[in-house]
Motif scaffolding. Structure first.
Motif, PDB file in Angstrom:
ATOM      1  N   LEU B 196       0.826  -1.192   0.000  1.00  0.00           N
ATOM      2  CA  LEU B 196       0.000   0.000   0.000  1.00  0.00           C
ATOM      3  C   LEU B 196       0.865   1.248   0.000  1.00  0.00           C
ATOM      4  O   LEU B 196       0.596   2.218  -0.685  1.00  0.00           O
ATOM      5  N   GLU B 197       1.951   1.198   0.743  1.00  0.00           N
ATOM      6  CA  GLU B 197       2.802   2.373   0.835  1.00  0.00           C
ATOM      7  C   GLU B 197       3.424   2.698  -0.520  1.00  0.00           C
ATOM      8  O   GLU B 197       3.590   3.848  -0.900  1.00  0.00           O
ATOM      9  N   GLU B 198       3.740   1.622  -1.249  1.00  0.00           N
ATOM     10  CA  GLU B 198       4.372   1.819  -2.549  1.00  0.00           C
ATOM     11  C   GLU B 198       3.423   2.525  -3.509  1.00  0.00           C
ATOM     12  O   GLU B 198       3.801   3.469  -4.203  1.00  0.00           O
ATOM     13  N   ALA B 199       2.184   2.071  -3.527  1.00  0.00           N
ATOM     14  CA  ALA B 199       1.187   2.693  -4.404  1.00  0.00           C
ATOM     15  C   ALA B 199       0.965   4.149  -3.997  1.00  0.00           C
ATOM     16  O   ALA B 199       0.919   5.046  -4.828  1.00  0.00           O
ATOM     17  N   GLU B 200       0.872   4.365  -2.699  1.00  0.00           N
ATOM     18  CA  GLU B 200       0.618   5.711  -2.210  1.00  0.00           C
ATOM     19  C   GLU B 200       1.775   6.638  -2.573  1.00  0.00           C
ATOM     20  O   GLU B 200       1.585   7.794  -2.922  1.00  0.00           O
ATOM     21  N   ARG B 201       2.992   6.090  -2.500  1.00  0.00           N
ATOM     22  CA  ARG B 201       4.162   6.930  -2.718  1.00  0.00           C
ATOM     23  C   ARG B 201       4.396   7.228  -4.197  1.00  0.00           C
ATOM     24  O   ARG B 201       4.794   8.325  -4.563  1.00  0.00           O
ATOM     25  N   LEU B 202       4.142   6.246  -5.076  1.00  0.00           N
ATOM     26  CA  LEU B 202       4.538   6.414  -6.470  1.00  0.00           C
ATOM     27  C   LEU B 202       3.392   6.778  -7.410  1.00  0.00           C
ATOM     28  O   LEU B 202       3.622   7.366  -8.460  1.00  0.00           O
ATOM     29  N   GLU B 222      -8.489  10.154  -2.075  1.00  0.00           N
ATOM     30  CA  GLU B 222      -9.894   9.801  -2.295  1.00  0.00           C
ATOM     31  C   GLU B 222     -10.231   8.453  -1.677  1.00  0.00           C
ATOM     32  O   GLU B 222     -11.297   8.275  -1.075  1.00  0.00           O
ATOM     33  N   LEU B 223      -9.330   7.527  -1.826  1.00  0.00           N
ATOM     34  CA  LEU B 223      -9.595   6.205  -1.267  1.00  0.00           C
ATOM     35  C   LEU B 223      -9.682   6.278   0.255  1.00  0.00           C
ATOM     36  O   LEU B 223     -10.530   5.646   0.867  1.00  0.00           O
ATOM     37  N   LYS B 224      -8.799   7.074   0.813  1.00  0.00           N
ATOM     38  CA  LYS B 224      -8.839   7.212   2.276  1.00  0.00           C
ATOM     39  C   LYS B 224     -10.144   7.877   2.719  1.00  0.00           C
ATOM     40  O   LYS B 224     -10.712   7.523   3.734  1.00  0.00           O
ATOM     41  N   HIS B 225     -10.590   8.821   1.915  1.00  0.00           N
ATOM     42  CA  HIS B 225     -11.828   9.513   2.297  1.00  0.00           C
ATOM     43  C   HIS B 225     -13.055   8.643   2.153  1.00  0.00           C
ATOM     44  O   HIS B 225     -14.126   8.998   2.619  1.00  0.00           O
ATOM     45  N   ARG B 226     -12.876   7.524   1.480  1.00  0.00           N
ATOM     46  CA  ARG B 226     -14.002   6.581   1.431  1.00  0.00           C
ATOM     47  C   ARG B 226     -14.424   6.198   2.836  1.00  0.00           C
ATOM     48  O   ARG B 226     -15.582   5.957   3.099  1.00  0.00           O
ATOM     49  N   LEU B 227     -13.436   6.104   3.712  1.00  0.00           N
ATOM     50  CA  LEU B 227     -13.784   5.836   5.099  1.00  0.00           C
ATOM     51  C   LEU B 227     -14.412   7.076   5.698  1.00  0.00           C
ATOM     52  O   LEU B 227     -15.243   6.998   6.594  1.00  0.00           O
ATOM     53  N   VAL B 294      -4.717   9.856  17.439  1.00  0.00           N
ATOM     54  CA  VAL B 294      -5.701  10.271  16.444  1.00  0.00           C
ATOM     55  C   VAL B 294      -5.008  10.184  15.098  1.00  0.00           C
ATOM     56  O   VAL B 294      -3.908  10.698  14.923  1.00  0.00           O
ATOM     57  N   ARG B 295      -5.596   9.444  14.135  1.00  0.00           N
ATOM     58  CA  ARG B 295      -4.925   9.351  12.835  1.00  0.00           C
ATOM     59  C   ARG B 295      -5.940   9.303  11.700  1.00  0.00           C
ATOM     60  O   ARG B 295      -7.112   8.950  11.898  1.00  0.00           O
ATOM     61  N   GLU B 296      -5.431   9.633  10.523  1.00  0.00           N
ATOM     62  CA  GLU B 296      -6.227   9.491   9.309  1.00  0.00           C
ATOM     63  C   GLU B 296      -6.234   8.007   8.935  1.00  0.00           C
ATOM     64  O   GLU B 296      -5.299   7.281   9.256  1.00  0.00           O
ATOM     65  N   PRO B 297      -7.274   7.546   8.246  1.00  0.00           N
ATOM     66  CA  PRO B 297      -7.251   6.150   7.803  1.00  0.00           C
ATOM     67  C   PRO B 297      -6.127   5.934   6.786  1.00  0.00           C
ATOM     68  O   PRO B 297      -5.821   6.834   6.010  1.00  0.00           O
ATOM     69  N   THR B 298      -5.491   4.781   6.817  1.00  0.00           N
ATOM     70  CA  THR B 298      -4.458   4.467   5.826  1.00  0.00           C
ATOM     71  C   THR B 298      -5.069   3.595   4.742  1.00  0.00           C
ATOM     72  O   THR B 298      -6.209   3.145   4.850  1.00  0.00           O
ATOM     73  N   LEU B 299      -4.284   3.341   3.716  1.00  0.00           N
ATOM     74  CA  LEU B 299      -4.761   2.457   2.655  1.00  0.00           C
ATOM     75  C   LEU B 299      -5.016   1.054   3.174  1.00  0.00           C
ATOM     76  O   LEU B 299      -5.830   0.318   2.632  1.00  0.00           O
ATOM     77  N   ASP B 300      -4.294   0.685   4.221  1.00  0.00           N
ATOM     78  CA  ASP B 300      -4.575  -0.620   4.839  1.00  0.00           C
ATOM     79  C   ASP B 300      -6.030  -0.710   5.269  1.00  0.00           C
ATOM     80  O   ASP B 300      -6.698  -1.716   5.038  1.00  0.00           O
ATOM     81  N   ASP B 301      -6.488   0.379   5.903  1.00  0.00           N
ATOM     82  CA  ASP B 301      -7.879   0.405   6.353  1.00  0.00           C
ATOM     83  C   ASP B 301      -8.819   0.301   5.168  1.00  0.00           C
ATOM     84  O   ASP B 301      -9.815  -0.418   5.186  1.00  0.00           O
ATOM     85  N   VAL B 302      -8.478   1.043   4.108  1.00  0.00           N
ATOM     86  CA  VAL B 302      -9.322   1.039   2.911  1.00  0.00           C
ATOM     87  C   VAL B 302      -9.383  -0.363   2.318  1.00  0.00           C
ATOM     88  O   VAL B 302     -10.447  -0.874   1.976  1.00  0.00           O
ATOM     89  N   PHE B 303      -8.210  -0.963   2.205  1.00  0.00           N
ATOM     90  CA  PHE B 303      -8.138  -2.281   1.591  1.00  0.00           C
ATOM     91  C   PHE B 303      -8.980  -3.282   2.365  1.00  0.00           C
ATOM     92  O   PHE B 303      -9.738  -4.061   1.797  1.00  0.00           O
ATOM     93  N   LEU B 304      -8.827  -3.222   3.653  1.00  0.00           N
ATOM     94  CA  LEU B 304      -9.557  -4.145   4.510  1.00  0.00           C
ATOM     95  C   LEU B 304     -11.057  -3.946   4.342  1.00  0.00           C
ATOM     96  O   LEU B 304     -11.830  -4.892   4.240  1.00  0.00           O
TER      97      LEU B 304
END
Lengths: 270, 334
Positions: B196-202, B222-227, B294-304
């Protein structure tokens, strides 16, 4: 329909005909394989260990009990050994391609705009060069154990040519097997029984005359026997034309059938 | 879709009974990076193989810079580079020989092949190793050479199939830096990854793929905001305390106890107000947290959330970003 490639991409391209590139790409791949061959000469060494053992075994262990009318046995034997060597040596073609496939190199080659035949033609060509070297080594071994050429230099070179041609033909068979199995061990395992049936049920080491009926019928009408006949006639003298033509015809027929099959397999290999 | 460098419509591919791709559409505008994100077996590699003319699709259409993979494969091959997870370079050749080989096989003029190989070796930090056989290279060096080999003919479109899978963190960072430069130079890139980090970074845009279909698409943001929400995590002393806390915190937002049994994760809308409520609620119940984040959702959360299962094994454990503390046990958020 959309954009074109940047100018620099096209400007560095060399232009040749399709056939011209097929030849050039094959030579490029052949060169790559030969560099690897000389850098890692173990395959070259192992290509000769087995035939040398066969020379010693048949010359000194079995040879005393085998008589072939019209020949000194060592002269009869060596023609068979040469053909045996290139036949088993062709397994290297299959192993090499299976390794290229399993390591992903074929995938890269297939993503390039190179000739679809080049990876296989380059491999079989390089293996033909390897065969020339191995044959020179085996002829030297033959001389050491008493083998002599009873014809002339031209005939001897013709015999070498027949051996290389037959090895080249068998390489295309192995190319198909190597691409179909996709790993080196499986290619070897699949090839060995087939090669053994070709080489041992032939006239390579003994005359076919005393073989039981059906076996003899097979042994006298298969490509290794034809190849050995041609080579033997060129090294020992006697009626030539039919045997040499028969040997060359078998080899060319094998290439004509297996090269297109192997290339077709290559296009689909994954 | 005039500007799409890579265009795919309704792509389908089946291997026996296994459906690898089931109607995938995608378009990658020129000069942008698309990250194809998904677990093993999602169909990412199949898509790349079809786009690089290695496999034929069963149905649908795929084209690169207007060249259709089915009708003009050589046209596609001339404009693409492919670097894969298997590092397809010849171990018996030197680095320089590998690049020259590809240069010749891509039909570059002889005069340009040598300088081009030297330039790439220099650029990818392989000059010192240029004349060593590749079998002596480290994994990271092989990947860099593999990438260099994909660039010998200066293709405008590049496919990277899991470029950093199996690399150590340092090798991964080095490769990311190199890929980042290519992207900055305006190359069109399709990247597959399990990370996920790779996709987010590149990647400019990310397409989440699972079971041969696209299940989400958008920028990382946008994907993170899905949450659509912020996550507050509170760790307590033991399981009893965490259960007690969860019961009370339900009033603030959707609360759940994570796999460790001690951390309560709370998905909330208004972060500032929620933090105050969480603190007040815990205080009035006599529960003192060990920590609160307190954190923003990560792509891990989105994927799950999207797939119902975790992302690639190892993607968040040790090698990937330090954001992932034990939240992987949380099931789909609201």
């Amino acid at each position: 329909m959309t954009s074109t490639a940047p100018a620099e991409v096209t400007s560095t391209l060399e232009h040749r005909s399709k056939l011209g590139w097929a030849v050039q790409d094959a030579l490029t791949v052949a060169q790559r394989n030969l560099v690897a061959l000389f850098r890692v000469p173990t395959t070259l060494v192992f290509s000769t260990v087995q035939p040398v053992i066969f020379v010693l075994m048949f010359r000194y262990v079995f040879g005393g009990s085998i008589t072939v009318p019209g020949f000194r046995y060592v002269d009869y034997l060596m023609a068979g050994i040469f053909v045996q060597t290139v036949t088993f040596g062709s397994i290297n073609t299959g192993i090499g391609l299976a390794e290229d496939l399993s390591k992903g190199l074929i995938e890269r080659f297939r993503s390039l705009a190179m000739a679809r035949s080049a990876v296989l033609a380059g491999r079989t060509l390089a293996d033909a060069v390897r065969n020339v070297i191995v044959i020179v080594l085996m002829v030297s071994v033959g001389f050491l154990v008493g083998f002599r050429v009873h014809t002339n230099v031209a005939s001897f070179l013709g015999a070498v040519l027949l051996m290389v041609l037959f090895g080249f033909a068998m390489s295309w068979v192995m190319a198909l097997i190597g691409l179909s199995t996709g790993n080196a061990e499986a290619a070897q395992a699949a090839a060995f029984p087939m090669m053994a049936v070709l080489v041992f049920a032939s006239n390579a080491f003994v005359s076919t005359r005393r073989m039981p009926g059906p076996l003899r019928a097979y042994a006298e009408h298969q490509p290794v026997t034809a190849a050995v006949d041609g080579v033997r006639a060129l090294l020992n003298g006697g009626p030539l034309a039919g045997k040499v033509l028969g040997s060359a015809a078998w080899s060319l027929a094998i290439v004509a059938v297996f090269a297109p099959l192997a290339v077709r397999r290559y296009r689909r290999a994954a | 879709m005039g500007d799409a460098a890579i265009l795919v419509e309704d792509l389908g591919k089946t291997f026996g009974e296994i459906v690898a791709l089931d109607g995938v559409d995608l378009a990658v505008p020129e000069g942008t990076v698309l990250g194809l994100l998904g677990p093993n077996g999602a169909g990412k590699t199949t898509a790349v193989r079809i786009l690089t003319t290695i496999l034929r699709p069963d149905r649908g259409r795929a084209a690169v810079l207007g060249h259709d993979v089915a009708t003009d494969p050589d046209g596609v091959r001339n404009v693409i580079g492919l670097a894969g997870q298997f590092a397809a370079v010849d171990g018996n050749l030197t680095g320089r020989e590998n690049l020259r080989l590809v240069g010749r096989l891509t039909h570059q003029r002889k005069a340009v092949v040598g300088p081009r190989a030297d330039e790439l070796l220099e650029r990818f930090g392989l000059s010192d190793a240029a004349d060593r056989t590749v079998r002596t290279y480290s994994g990271g060096m092989r990947r860099r050479l593999d990438l260099a080999a994909a660039l010998v003919h200066k293709p405008p479109v590049l496919f990277l199939d899991e470029p950093t899978t199996g690399l150590d963190p340092r090798g991964r960072n080095d490769l990311w830096a190199v890929i980042g430069e290519l992207v900055a130079d305006g190359m069109t890139l399709l990247l597959t990854t399990q990370y996920l980090e790779e996709a987010e970074r590149l990647a400019d845009r990310i397409m989440v793929i699972d079971g041969g279909t696209v299940i989400a698409e958008g920028t990382a943001e946008e994907l993170k905001h899905r949450l659509g929400n912020t996550i507050i995590e509170v760790r307590l002393a033991d399981a009893g305390a965490s259960q007690a806390a969860r019961a009370r915190l339900e009033a603030v937002g959707a609360a759940e106890v994570l796999d460790d049994g001690r951390t309560v994760a709370l998905t909330v809308g208004d972060a500032g107000r929620a933090v105050l409520e969480v603190v007040r609620t815990l205080d009035s119940a006599g529960l003192t947290p060990e920590w609160l984040t307190v954190r923003e959702p990560t792509l891990d959360d989105v994927f799950l959330q999207l797939t119902g299962h975790k992302a690639a094994p190892g993607a968040g454990e040790g090698e990937a970003p330090p954001t992932g503390r034990g939240r992987r046990g949380r099931r789909g958020a609201p």
